[in-house]
Design an enzyme around this catalytic site. Sequence first.
Site, PDB file in Angstrom:
ATOM      1  N   PRO A 217       0.690  -0.855   0.401  1.00 22.33           N
ATOM      2  CA  PRO A 217      -0.330  -0.171   0.164  1.00 22.33           C
ATOM      3  C   PRO A 217       0.838   1.075   0.191  1.00 22.33           C
ATOM      4  O   PRO A 217       1.907   0.966   0.590  1.00 22.33           O
ATOM      5  CB  PRO A 217      -1.120  -0.276   1.364  1.00 22.33           C
ATOM      6  CG  PRO A 217      -0.521  -1.650   1.690  1.00 22.33           C
ATOM      7  CD  PRO A 217       0.899  -2.041   1.210  1.00 22.33           C
ATOM      8  N   PRO A 218       0.133   1.792  -0.242  1.00 21.23           N
ATOM      9  CA  PRO A 218       0.610   3.427  -0.520  1.00 21.23           C
ATOM     10  C   PRO A 218       1.392   4.042   0.963  1.00 21.23           C
ATOM     11  O   PRO A 218       0.888   4.182   2.023  1.00 21.23           O
ATOM     12  CB  PRO A 218       0.350   4.712  -0.938  1.00 21.23           C
ATOM     13  CG  PRO A 218      -0.876   3.957  -1.790  1.00 21.23           C
ATOM     14  CD  PRO A 218      -1.051   2.304  -1.163  1.00 21.23           C
ATOM     15  N   GLY A 219       2.857   4.754   1.003  1.00 21.85           N
ATOM     16  CA  GLY A 219       3.270   4.800   2.506  1.00 21.85           C
ATOM     17  C   GLY A 219       3.658   4.121   3.409  1.00 21.85           C
ATOM     18  O   GLY A 219       4.543   4.119   4.982  1.00 21.85           O
ATOM     19  N   GLY A 221       6.829   2.096   2.744  1.00 25.36           N
ATOM     20  CA  GLY A 221       8.040   1.990   2.463  1.00 25.36           C
ATOM     21  C   GLY A 221       8.332   1.633   1.314  1.00 25.36           C
ATOM     22  O   GLY A 221       9.723   1.603   2.036  1.00 25.36           O
ATOM     23  N   THR A 223       9.573   3.293  -1.545  1.00 25.29           N
ATOM     24  CA  THR A 223      10.646   4.195  -1.632  1.00 25.29           C
ATOM     25  C   THR A 223      11.863   3.635  -0.893  1.00 25.29           C
ATOM     26  O   THR A 223      12.879   4.283  -1.715  1.00 25.29           O
ATOM     27  CB  THR A 223      10.108   5.053  -2.640  1.00 25.29           C
ATOM     28  OG1 THR A 223       8.993   5.467  -3.289  1.00 25.29           O
ATOM     29  CG2 THR A 223      11.221   6.507  -3.553  1.00 25.29           C
ATOM     30  N   GLU A 438     -22.820  11.769  18.506  1.00 21.12           N
ATOM     31  CA  GLU A 438     -22.077  11.093  19.148  1.00 21.12           C
ATOM     32  C   GLU A 438     -22.120  10.482  20.318  1.00 21.12           C
ATOM     33  O   GLU A 438     -21.445   8.819  20.607  1.00 21.12           O
ATOM     34  CB  GLU A 438     -20.477  12.085  18.850  1.00 21.12           C
ATOM     35  CG  GLU A 438     -20.564  13.354  17.910  1.00 21.12           C
ATOM     36  CD  GLU A 438     -20.693  11.763  16.607  1.00 21.12           C
ATOM     37  OE1 GLU A 438     -19.671  11.194  16.858  1.00 21.12           O
ATOM     38  OE2 GLU A 438     -20.643  12.658  15.598  1.00 21.12           O
ATOM     39  N   HIS A 441     -22.852   6.668  18.855  1.00 24.10           N
ATOM     40  CA  HIS A 441     -21.967   6.001  18.876  1.00 24.10           C
ATOM     41  C   HIS A 441     -20.802   5.522  20.101  1.00 24.10           C
ATOM     42  O   HIS A 441     -20.434   3.764  20.133  1.00 24.10           O
ATOM     43  CB  HIS A 441     -20.712   6.802  17.341  1.00 24.10           C
ATOM     44  CG  HIS A 441     -21.869   7.445  16.757  1.00 24.10           C
ATOM     45  ND1 HIS A 441     -21.832   5.994  15.224  1.00 24.10           N
ATOM     46  CD2 HIS A 441     -21.709   8.318  15.588  1.00 24.10           C
ATOM     47  CE1 HIS A 441     -21.947   7.089  14.033  1.00 24.10           C
ATOM     48  NE2 HIS A 441     -22.411   8.012  14.079  1.00 24.10           N
TER      49      HIS A 441
END
Length: 646
Positions: A217-219, A221, A223, A438, A441
Amino acid sequence: MTRSLLWQMVIVLGAILMVNYVLTTLTPQTQEPVVDVSYSRFKTELAADNVAAITFEGNNVVGNLRERTILNRVEGTEEVQSFLRFRTTMPPVTDTRLLDDLEQRKVDVKVRPESKPSPWATAMIYMLPWLLIVGVWWFVIKGMRTRQGPGGGMMGGFSKSGAKMYTKERSRVTFADVAGLDEAKQELMEIIEFLRNPKKFMRLGAKAPRGVLLVGPPGTGKTLMARAVAGEAEVPFFTISASQFIEMFVGVGASRVRDLFNNAKKNAPSIIFIDELDAVGRSRGTGLGGGNDEREQTLNQLLSEMDGFEAHDEVIVMSATNRPDVLDPALLRPGRFDRQVTVERPDWRAREEILKVHTRQVPIDEDVDLQIIARSTPGMCGADLENLVNEAALIAARENAQKVTMQHFEQAKDRVLMGTERKLVMSQQEKRITAYHEAGHTLLARLSPGADPIHKVSIIPRGQALGVTQQLPVDDRYHYSRSYLMTRIAVSLGGRAAEKAIFEEYSTGAQNDLKQATDLAEKMVCQWGMSERVGPMSINRGEEHPFLGRKLASDNAFSQHMAWIIDQEIEKVVKAGEQAADEIIANHLPVLKKLADALLEEEVLDRTRVDEVLRETGIEVQDDPAAHPDGDHVLQGELAGGAVEG
């Protein structure tokens, strides 16, 4: 032409015009202007003995009068025009008496040879426009070469790959800077070891992998891992983005691929890293237009270079992508990308190691416990954690603090997970609706068996939400039961149920809740086989995008009757969650009102405060939430905690 070069030319031209203006306007005009007159007027002034001197230049005569003479009158006014110097042209018929008249009236006569332009000057006048055009074109070419750098420029540079070469001295990132990816590092260290000491492997008949594909997935690591390989490898490392291959001219992509591999072979042993491989590696045979043909030519050249007739055992190709499903099968076969290294989201231990790496240069207070932060950030990847540390440092700097404290990390976590706090002015009625929403929830999340624990609930507007209820699991989840998913749906619909119970109508605040519940129910029915009527089937419904490289058009692999059954089952699942939410809300209305009042008073409640409110109403809550089973990773972190927006 670059903007700086254009400004330079404008400045030079403006300076020339300014100097010319100063010279023409500020220089005193001491010489009398010369007026063109007819030859007859010249003879008239000569007969009146008013000509003092003349100069012959070919057929032209320039002279001075003894006294200023009126040239003509301006019609309708008293204004007159006079002159003292004149110029005229001799007629083609010879005037034999002119010289006698001049001598008789003692006129000073001078003769000058007629000036003829130099041949060189004439040639320069004709060549000057062409020289200007060539000069401007040269400046344009020079500007483009300077702007585009190596591999850029005009036609001759389009075929250059533009890849950057890194050496060990140039790259400062090593595997010590990469935390939480032990399996991926082990895979890549083996390749680096092969390039450093190939005899160790070749004596046993082993061959190095031709290519390594980093998938995740993106992000996560990918690169960063490539940068670490560049820092660890003692060989040249070439890096390029796949989008740099495609240009405006046909054939440039294939030419750049050849240039990249030629440079790598010249510096062998070496490593090539192609980032975002799916830009050129999508499946062939789909898409329309010439751009797609150019991409396919580039892909064909890449396939040939990786495993063609010419062997290059000492050149290893690395690549990264987050869309392996759209890649061409020929890329993924053995002999090209032999290995696929999966880079997944880190668990809490890996997150702790990642936080240690990112806080090396950050002065943190003694009260900061990175393990607590790591456990409270499930689902976050390396890029998210780096952003979290940076946000905490920014908050500390904004407060002029000397160190980053745990409170700063908590504020940064709220900012990242729940959004930026907004200074929104709300009416008291809207605040009540948000508070009860809220509270609904929160009540469902705290009383439903197996639900993720409440981390924080807030009615302060954040991001695009007017309120947020945040749940965080105790540990990372990799396996989800049907009962847990049904609880998630019920919690999502808890705010809507609370609005109906208190105000007897629904508001638009449940829009995101309905979307979450419907998406989750659709996955339960279509992907995870949790519907008895649909059965144990995996049905692709609205997931695949046909223009990502697989198909020209979308098609359904199921009948209309099955589609109707799927709709019915999705509705059934959502209705069941709604019924569960309605029952819990109806049975605990006093608790709901108590929670809403606390939210209206305090605006933000953490888990401890929520439990205190529940105990005040006589409800005993367990400190330790229900344990969840371990197993295979199903959702890949998609449900590993989250925020229910109101």
